[in-house]
Design an enzyme around this catalytic site. Sequence first.
Site, PDB file in Angstrom:
ATOM      1  CG  HIS A 199      -3.912  -0.398  -2.184  1.00  0.00           C
ATOM      2  ND1 HIS A 199      -2.840  -1.138  -2.583  1.00  0.00           N
ATOM      3  CD2 HIS A 199      -4.106  -0.671  -0.861  1.00  0.00           C
ATOM      4  CE1 HIS A 199      -2.371  -1.822  -1.543  1.00  0.00           C
ATOM      5  NE2 HIS A 199      -3.124  -1.579  -0.493  1.00  0.00           N
ATOM      6  CE  LYS A 230      -8.065  -8.218   9.235  1.00  0.00           C
ATOM      7  NZ  LYS A 230      -6.893  -9.034   9.005  1.00  0.00           N
ATOM      8  CG  HIS A 276      -5.652  -1.401   2.338  1.00  0.00           C
ATOM      9  ND1 HIS A 276      -4.286  -1.227   2.394  1.00  0.00           N
ATOM     10  CD2 HIS A 276      -6.185  -0.319   2.956  1.00  0.00           C
ATOM     11  CE1 HIS A 276      -4.009  -0.103   3.027  1.00  0.00           C
ATOM     12  NE2 HIS A 276      -5.146   0.468   3.389  1.00  0.00           N
ATOM     13  NE  ARG A 328       2.721  -8.838   5.460  1.00  0.00           N
ATOM     14  CZ  ARG A 328       1.398  -8.756   5.359  1.00  0.00           C
ATOM     15  NH1 ARG A 328       0.638  -9.590   6.059  1.00  0.00           N
ATOM     16  NH2 ARG A 328       0.821  -7.865   4.593  1.00  0.00           N
ATOM     17  CB  CYS A 384      -1.057   0.002   1.091  1.00  0.00           C
ATOM     18  SG  CYS A 384      -0.676  -0.929   2.555  1.00  0.00           S
TER      19      CYS A 384
END
Length: 639
Positions: free
Chosen positions: A388, A468, A514, A366, A337
Amino acid sequence: MSIQITFPDGNQKSFEVPPTGLEIAQGISPGLAKKAAVVRVNGELWDLTRPIDRDARFEIVTRDKPEALEVIRHDAAHVLAQAVQELFPGTQVTFGPATETGFYYDFARSEPFTEADLEQIEARMRDIVKRDLPIRREVWPHDEAVKFFEKAGEKFKAEWIRDGIKADEELTIYRQGDTWLDMCLGPHLASTGKLGTAFKLTKVGGAYWRGDANNAQLQRIYGVAFSTEQELKDYLHMVEEAEKRDHRRLAKQLDLFHQQEEAPGMVFWHPKGWAIWQAVERYVRGVYKRSGYQEVRGPQIMDVSLWKKSGHWDNYQNNMFFTESEKRTYAVKPMNCPGHVQIYNANLHSYRDLPIRYAEFGGCHRNEPSGALHGIMRVRAFTQDDGHIFCMPEQVESEVTAFHRQAMEVYSDFGFGDIDIKIALRPDKRIGEDAIWDRAEEALRAALRSAGVEWTELPGEGAFYGPKIEYHLRDSIGRAWQVGTMQVDFMMPERLGASYIDEHSSRQIPVMLHRAIVGSMERFIGILLEHHAGAMPLWLAPVQAVVAPIVSDADAYAREAAAALDAAGLRVEADLRNEKITLKIREHSLQKVPVIVVVGRREAEEKTVTLRRLGSERQETLPLAEAVARLAAEAAPQR
RNA sequence: GCCGAGAUAGCUCAGUCGGUAGAGCAACUGAUUCGUAAUCAGUAGGUCGGAGGUUCGAUUCCUCUUCUCGGCACCA
């Protein structure tokens, strides 16, 4: 004063003395009393032996009902706890609920339980069932219960009564036989004998007291339980079959990818695995295009200052990879993002241009905790079908609705029907004001409401910048994995300086959505493999067809047929080995090739081919040109 | 990250109460041309996850470590 009992059919009966459910059942028929597991009193499940001390709507819940199964499983947990305490004195009990397929119980003991212990414990459980101990409900005063458990050395129970139960809440104790008891809400069966024998201990693992990693580590023993032996047998068989569909096992058998010590949590894609990847990617790229996204690409590493601005540094620095060069620190991007915002910010935008939708097959890294890694379902390097949307507040709901429709269409195209939808709400650790969160959460609810779907809400599980929607699919043994997501974000655009010019020529901050449908390509392919047991539908199969000649006289024609299929866009191989056709059929069937194209002398002469589909012994001979046209049509990507 | 278990040939696994390992399949070589889920014969293949220690000797016992698996916690 008499007690008025109302049966489901509307009939009523009054009792002078509070009757138990069991007594009422016996009054109806001894057979019913035998089948009864618990009773429903004014909508609440009660023990059979608990006196009904008030007027009530009354219903008998027999053993074969789903509610009864939950009680059976909960009973199994208690019998497990008693068995453990009999065999291993000094072990403290904590909690043991029913699960989707059975039960577990968490114990505190310094020695670890072994697999061998499990067998012994299970045998003792069967012994307790045989003893048919009566299970009785008692109501205790709180301080007495605390005193009792403290004296018994059960400090977890004592702590829970002190901190976890309100003073005015009824505290119930279930006594199993004369000596063993546990604090529990119930209800339970009338005696341990009622549990039956359709249970099995399956595994032992760690768990934290009250689900918090800062607390003591307990040992959790898991079991499965059903109301009949047959159901247990069927379930165990189902699990055994499901384990054969494990994506890690399929990856080896089908030569799709591997992972190795030097790159933990990362994937080496082999040619066939990458062919599946590309088929999925091509499909998703079509989705981007059809729904108004422009594909972009940002850099893999960016200066750490950007991640400090976005808030990721504060929230996730422990889970990010960093690299340094010329006295600057860069973060390897954990998400796409901020990159997309930079692309957005490179131009001035008018409200007329919104919504602007960017998409990327974004590679992310990650540094997930080592214990979280799981095949390709949870990895440290993965690729998101990330997108996005920069829009105005009033555009949020229609964008979310459109996304939802699109996502459901995608899951269906890949063969998934059973999708769990959740809304994850504001977490404790978050940025932004509550009023903004209210708006964002309500926008998601409104979109799902208008789509007419059901969802569950997960308080505290949202991202730090917004709530979300999560779309979950299950793996072969029923573990749920998040794939798609739609997140409403009122924070990031402001933090990263995104804006647009409204109709009054003033600068406004856009809302950022997102979204991802497959989520991580890696995870999605893993679930896809398990879902199809490796036998991918034609459009996704890495090798769609193998042309197999029966005799070498047909080799030239086999090459010709393979070339024709290849020219029509199919992923095809020719197996010209000097081997019997039975071996070729076997091997390509085991490799889950959807179509085997057999050619012998006859086909070579007649310019035909014989098709054999995976999972069927039926053969079909048809002209080569027709076969090519038909397979090409079938193999075309969905939509 | 935490608790527990594991790592032996390309794969699936056996084995050594401490004397440096074995099967099936796969691979390779040769023969076989055989119409729908395994043709036959032969050959080769291992620093027993890595590093230390104990020992005359370690794949085996001990310590550390990496990775994997099962749980938990975490999952932007």
